[in-house]
Design an enzyme around this catalytic site. Structure first.
Site: not given
Ligand code: PA5
Length: 348
Positions: A249, A233, A340
């Site tokens: 393994h 990310e 999303k």
């Molecule tokens: O790091 C991020 O932005 C994502 O991995 C979000 O955490 C994920 O899409 C879920 O969204 P939220 O944390 O708002 O529930």
């Protein structure tokens, strides 16, 4: 190679993730205080679920590993639209969504409500916040206005504090104090160019242009997974992780033919079972025989929490530096945001 990190930060970190990374010790303290203040009149549950996705689910992974040999009941993480069938009235469920808008988490929440579970909502608002207010659920509020993955203290510590309040596990608050002072020391080193910056910068430099393969074991494997996802990310780069002993393994055989495009990294902590150590040493031998360079990050402190969180902080900062080396802003996650929108919002 010496880099001008502050210039790279100025140029690329438009979302100012660095400022949030620098608040890590204060976030730990605040998350702890707020969780202590939450009053719950509940009985000890028979099992615990943590429902969330992505950055909001990782606190559940850390808690599950923390609790593995310290809790007598199961602690499971649900990254799905549905909870397992066994969720019932004696189940405690943390429903965690930073935005409060994540479809999978809201769908699971609805099933958990139907099943009569005891629910704690962890969120900065959104639909989860609204439903919690309507149903009178206890809420742990997470500060708004930052990327979910940077809110880790608020998504992890409250789970430990509440599990300890309900008698699920013994959690010595001294461990928290140790973890907070470790975080202060690590932050000071980031400012002064000490050990933490050396480790994080070196990891980033060596991971540049490679595929990091992160190896660790309980109770730090959750941090290996966190490192993988932070590289994905923040740095917009592929990375994978595997758990010892299981990887001995299967994944290990991949090294038979070498692999110069990979950068293996071991996350090691104080709790290293001699049987695990023997496997780590064997893996190191396998890599050295093939001339594959690898990195090692050593945890700090005595307690489990300080060990987990010191590894995690180093990994978070390393993924941040790697973003800068890749020439990207660590904050935006365009493909997740588009996904999303594409798949449609929650239908509450
Ligand atoms: O790091 C991020 O932005 C994502 O991995 C979000 O955490 C994920 O899409 C879920 O969204 P939220 O944390 O708002 O529930």
């Amino acid at each position: 190679m010496s880099r001008d990190w502050s210039r790279l930060r100025e140029e690329l970190d438009r979302g100012r993730m660095w400022d949030i990374l620098m608040q890590f010790p204060e976030d730990l303290e605040r998350a702890w205080r707020e969780a202590e203040e939450l009053e719950l009149e509940w009985e000890e549950p028979s099992k615990v679920l943590v429902a969330g996705m992505g950055g909001s689910a990782i606190g559940g992974d850390l808690a599950k590993e923390y609790a593995y040999d310290r809790a007598r009941i199961p602690v499971e993480v649900v990254r799905d639209f549905e909870p397992p069938l066994y969720a019932d009235r004696s189940t405690l469920a943390f429903v965690v969504s930073y935005s409060g808008k994540t479809e999978e988490t809201l769908s699971t929440l609805s099933r958990l409500l139907d099943a009569g579970c005891a629910i704690v909502a962890v969120t900065s608002g959104g639909i989860l916040g609204e439903v919690a207010a309507k149903k009178g659920l206890p809420v742990l509020e997470v500060p708004a206005g930052r990327p979910p993955r940077t809110a880790l203290p608020y998504l992890y510590l409250p789970i430990l504090v509440i599990l300890s309040k309900l008698g699920v596990l013994e959690f010595d608050r001294g461990e928290l104090e140790e973890a907070i002072s470790m975080a202060r020391e690590a932050r000071r080193e980031l400012f002064e160019g000490g050990e933490t910056s050396r480790v994080a910068e070196e990891l980033a430099e060596r991971a540049l242009g490679k595929i990091p393969l992160i190896y660790s074991y309980r109770p730090y494997y959750s941090v290996a997974y966190r490192f993988k996802t932070q590289i994905n990310e923040n740095a917009k780069q592929h990375a994978f992780c595997a758990e010892i002993p299981e990887m001995c393994h299967n994944e290990i055989v991949g090294w038979e033919r070498g692999g110069s495009k990979y950068f293996p990294v071991f996350l090691r902590g104080r709790e290293e079972d001699p049987r695990v150590r023997a496997r780590v040493e064997y893996l190191v031998e396998v890599l050295e025989e093939r001339g594959v360079g690898y990195g090692v990050v050593e945890a700090r402190g005595e307690g489990r929490l300080s060990n987990q969180l010191s590894l995690l902080y180093a990994a978070d900062v390393a993924s941040y530096y790697l973003a800068l080396l890749n020439g990207v802003d660590p904050t935006p996650i365009e493909l997740i945001s588009r996904m999303k929108k594409r798949v449609g919002g929650p239908h509450w």
